[in-house]
Structure formats: C-alpha cells, structure tokens
Motif scaffolding. Structure first.
Motif, short mmCIF file in Angstrom:
data_model
loop_
_atom_site.label_atom_id
_atom_site.label_comp_id
_atom_site.label_asym_id
_atom_site.label_seq_id
_atom_site.Cartn_x
_atom_site.Cartn_y
_atom_site.Cartn_z
N GLY A 90 0.52 -0.93 -0.27
CA GLY A 90 -0.24 -0.15 -0.20
C GLY A 90 0.47 1.40 -0.03
N GLN A 91 1.96 1.61 0.78
CA GLN A 91 2.56 2.27 0.98
C GLN A 91 3.91 2.60 -0.50
N ARG A 150 1.38 4.62 -2.67
CA ARG A 150 0.88 5.77 -3.21
C ARG A 150 2.26 6.33 -3.09
N LEU A 202 -4.55 -4.61 -4.05
CA LEU A 202 -5.53 -4.33 -2.38
C LEU A 202 -6.38 -4.68 -1.78
N HIS A 229 -7.81 -0.96 1.69
CA HIS A 229 -6.90 -0.16 0.77
C HIS A 229 -7.56 0.45 -0.48
N ARG A 238 -9.21 3.28 0.17
CA ARG A 238 -8.54 4.42 0.26
C ARG A 238 -7.91 5.40 -0.75
N ILE A 239 -7.48 4.26 -1.92
CA ILE A 239 -6.30 4.23 -2.46
C ILE A 239 -6.90 5.35 -3.86
#
Lengths: 256, 247
Positions: A150-151, A154, A177, A181, A184-185
C-alpha cells in the motif's frame, strides 16, 4: 478548452489478435472515467496509448490537445502532460521514497544538474507537497524496497503528482489491494486530481469501485466499447453482459 | 545399470591414475619426517628481509590494482556488447563465447605468454590480470545490465525523463551495487592470483617465494608466506565488510 483526450476509430493488434477495435471515445477536462472490463479487454492497451507509449496502432488519437503518433514517441517536454500510475508501481527499489517521487520531476529540470542530484527549490517544494498529499512525509528517507504494498502504491501516486500532470492515468490501481485499502487509494487519487482540477482515467475490473469513483464508466470487452454511460445509469444487466455476454464481433466459436 | 557403469568408470579412473611407476609412492613413508624437517628449517622466520617482502607485496598490490582498473574499463565496453537486452543475438552470442574462451585460459599460462611477449617485470603481470579478469568481469557486468527491471525505466520515460536521466536515476541505481560487489570480488581474486605471478617472472612477491625456496632459504620463505597470509586475510576482511555495506 481542449478535451482531455479524443480517440477516433482506434484499432490495435498484438501478434495478429485485436487488442482494440475501432474505439472512439473522448473525455472533457476534469472528467473522471473508469475503464471497466474483464482482463484482456484492452484496458491496459488503451491506457498505454493515452500515455503515448503504444506504437503501431491505427486511427486518430490526441491527448490534452496534442495529436499522438503511432510511430514516434512524444517529445519529452510533452510527456509530462499525462501522468501514469503503473499497476506494479514501477519504483526504483534501491532509491529512497523522496528520490522516487523526485524522479517524477526530471522532465522539468535541466539535465546536467539533475544528474548530480542538484534539484531546484521548486522541485523540492513540489515533492514535499506530493508526499504530504499521499501521507508519506514520515517515510521520505525510507528505501522503496522497505515499504508495504500500500505504501509503494502511494509512492507511485506521489511520483505521478510531482510530475504536475494535467491528466492522471492509472492502470488497475487497486487490483492488488484489499477492499478497504482499495477505497482509500482510489479516494486518494481522485481527491488529489480534484484538488488540482484535472481528470482521471483508471481501469478496473471491479464494477462497484468503478461506479463509485468515476463519473462515467466505459465498458470494454474484447477491445471494443460495449457501453459508455454516466455511473448512475450503469445497470447490473450492463455488467452481466460485459462479463458474461458474447464478445462483440467474435462470433460463436466451438472450443473443443 | 547406468549407476553401476558410473562406479566402474570412476574406479577405473582412480586405478589408472595410481598405476604409474613414476608416482614415487615409495617416498611417502619418508615424507612426514622430511616435511617436519622442512618446516623446522622455516623456524624461526628470518624477518630481516622485511624490506624486500614489503616491496614485493607493494608490487603485487599495484599489479592487482592496475590489472583490475584496466579490466573494469575493458569490461564496461564489452559488457554492453554481451548484454542480451541491449544488442542482437548476433552480437552478444559471439562476444559471450569470446569471454568464455578468455576465462578458460589459466592466468599462469596467460602470464607466461605475456612474459614472452613483453619481457620480465610487473607489466606482463598487469596485462595478464587485465586479460584474465575481463573474461569474468565483462560477463558479470552484462548480467547486471540484463537484470535491470524495465518497468521503473519505462515509468521515468513516461514522465518525460531524458535518456541520460533514465540511466542515472532508474538504471544505475539498480546496477551500481551489483557492479561494485562484482568488482570488489574480482579485485580480491586478482590479488590472490597475482601473488604467484612472480614465479613465472611476471612481477610481484611470487618472485621472492621462488628465489628463497630455490636457494633453500626457508626461514626467509617463511616470512614471505606469513606476509602473503596477512595480505589475503586483510583483503577478505575488507571484502566482507563491503559485502555487508552493499547488499
């Protein structure tokens, strides 16, 4: 204002198989478009075309008022227009988060100082802003290969934002994901684009997410546009036909 | 059946090797005391030759450094021609074949040829190390080039980075640690291998080993041997420290 992109009867073949069939499509500036369809529908090919990376296609295509060529890459100062978020993130593992994001700004720098890592005031500010927007400020000095999936996603988004694109293209940005997640992304990408007043084209094979985060859904199947509707008007029949119906133009084949 | 045949061939090979009148197996019983005597004559080591030893070590080190340096230069060019991802098969296949051929010639043989070509001294040693090391280093560099992930490079190209910027910020960061590790590894090998170059007159400390053993000055040879051991251990320590740093 010029359209975000216009495609007129665009076709493309990979090794004789049709990846895009006579696709005609356009989007207004700032519009959010989801490309929906099963894998192999031509979503990635279409996005690569919009990014100016596809060669050997037929038809007419233009992005942000610049006509694309089927034989030549765009001159590099025009490539900053469309920012691309790659499906597998495409980060340089051994570089820091900060440098990976800075890589998005290389086209805006003079080559010589950039080779020595001397970046301008403006570049540092834009990188800081992109890190802030993606919630990565605390991880700036971390190496990219020390991050979670996930990082890393981003960081890929931050690099795209640092490029200051006028259109964001995202290839299956949430396919790897989990649902929480993923939301959110997609919220992050569309929110950042709204803040900058620019459009987003993303591909997905998840109908609910496509409908929620895009104003318009384009259903692709076997390289052809099957439907093109505002999100609110996409019905479950449309989705069923997209995933389970017969491929347009393919006819019926007996597979034994 | 197949397995039995392997055992038979193996047994025959050993018998054939041992069944020779010139092996001098009869010397074996007397070898232990002789070896003891030999070692005894090395004690105590004659440290008075430290000046020659240091000089020899310095020359060996210089041969290894210059040999590695020129091998790096040659390998950088050849690696591009040996990289599957950069040039057509019609180019990289023959180049890799050439590198394999170079690798297959033992260093000591190359050194003897070089001594024949340019005379005694450190120069033939440097040339031999350069030639020999390039066979391995160019292959390693080519593999480093081939292992660069394409996606990050494509991402920078998509963002409008120039070709040199892509090289600096997407290709080089992926290659640099591998290149550095391979080069340090090759340097350590070069150092070890260049220790014996003096035996064939190609410069370095090997000359002193040769001279002292031939003239039965075993106490001096012992000093040289200890110096070599120290040098090899030191280079190993440096190498493993670098390994930890660049992983």
């Amino acid at each position: 204002m010029t359209a975000a992109f216009t495609l007129n009867a665009v076709s493309h073949h990979f090794d004789g198989a049709a990846a895009l069939r006579e696709v005609s499509l356009s989007a207004a500036p700032g519009e959010r478009v989801a490309l929906l369809g099963p894998s192999g529908a031509g979503k990635s090919t279409l996005l690569a075309l919009l990014d100016g990376r596809l060669r050997g296609w037929h038809g007419e295509a233009g992005v942000l008022g610049v006509p694309l060529s089927a034989t030549h890459a765009l001159p590099r100062e025009l490539r900053t227009g469309a920012g691309f978020i790659f499906q597998e993130f495409a980060l340089v593992d051994r570089l820091t988060v900060y440098q990976n994001v800075m890589n998005g700004r290389l086209a805006r720098m003079r080559t010589w100082p950039s080779l020595w890592g001397r970046f301008g005031e403006q570049d540092h500010l834009k990188v800081a802003a992109a890190l802030e927007d993606t919630g990565l400020s605390g991880l700036a000095r971390r190496r990219a290969d020390q991050l979670s999936g996930g990082q890393r996603q981003r960081v890929a988004i931050a690099r795209c934002l640092a490029q200051e694109p006028r259109l964001v293209l995202a290839d299956e940005p949430v396919s790897n994901l989990d649902p929480a997640h993923a939301e959110r992304i997609l919220g992050l990408i569309t929110g950042a684009a709204d803040k900058r007043g620019i459009g987003v084209v993303f591909s997905s094979h998840q109908p609910e997410l496509a409908r929620r985060f895009a104003g318009r859904v384009v259903g692709l199947r076997a390289g052809a546009v099957q439907f093109d509707k505002p999100s609110g008007q996409v019905t479950s029949d449309d989705i069923d036909a997209l995933y389970h119906g017969a491929a347009p133009g393919a006819g019926l084949r007996v597979v034994s | 059946m197949g397995r039995g045949l392997v055992w038979i061939v193996l047994a025959l090979a050993i018998l054939w090797s041992a069944a020779s009148a010139e092996m001098g197996l009869d010397k074996l019983p007397g070898a232990a005391p002789r070896l003891g005597e030999f070692l005894g004559r090395m004690m105590p080591p004659d440290l008075s030759v430290w000046r020659e030893v240091l000089q020899g070590l310095a020359e060996t080190l210089r041969i290894a450094i210059l040999g590695t340096f020129f091998a790096v230069l040659l390998s950088a060019g050849l690696a591009v021609l040996a990289a599957e991802t950069l040039v057509p098969a019609a180019v990289w296949r023959p180049v890799r074949g050439l590198l394999a051929m170079i690798r297959s010639i033992p260093l000591i043989l190359v050194a003897m040829l070089m001594v024949g070509a340019v005379g005694l001294g450190p120069l033939p040693g440097i040339l031999a190390i350069t030639f020999h090391a390039t066979g391995m280093l160019a292959k390693f560099y080519a593999e480093a080039i081939d292992n660069v992930a394409a996606a990050p490079v494509a991402a920078l190209e998509s963002a409008g980075a120039s070709r040199t910027q892509q090289l600096r910020w997407a290709i080089w960061p992926q290659m640099a640690p591998v290149i550095l590790r391979d080069t340090v590894f090759r340097f350590e090998l070069n150092l070890r291998e260049s220790l014996i170059l003096g035996v064939v007159g190609a410069g370095g400390i090997g000359l002193y080993v040769q001279t002292y053993v031939r003239s039965f000055q075993y106490d001096k040879a012992a000093t040289v041997t200890m110096a070599i051991v120290v040098l090899v251990l030191a280079s190993e320590a440096v190498n493993s420290a670098l390994h930890k740093r660049f992983s």
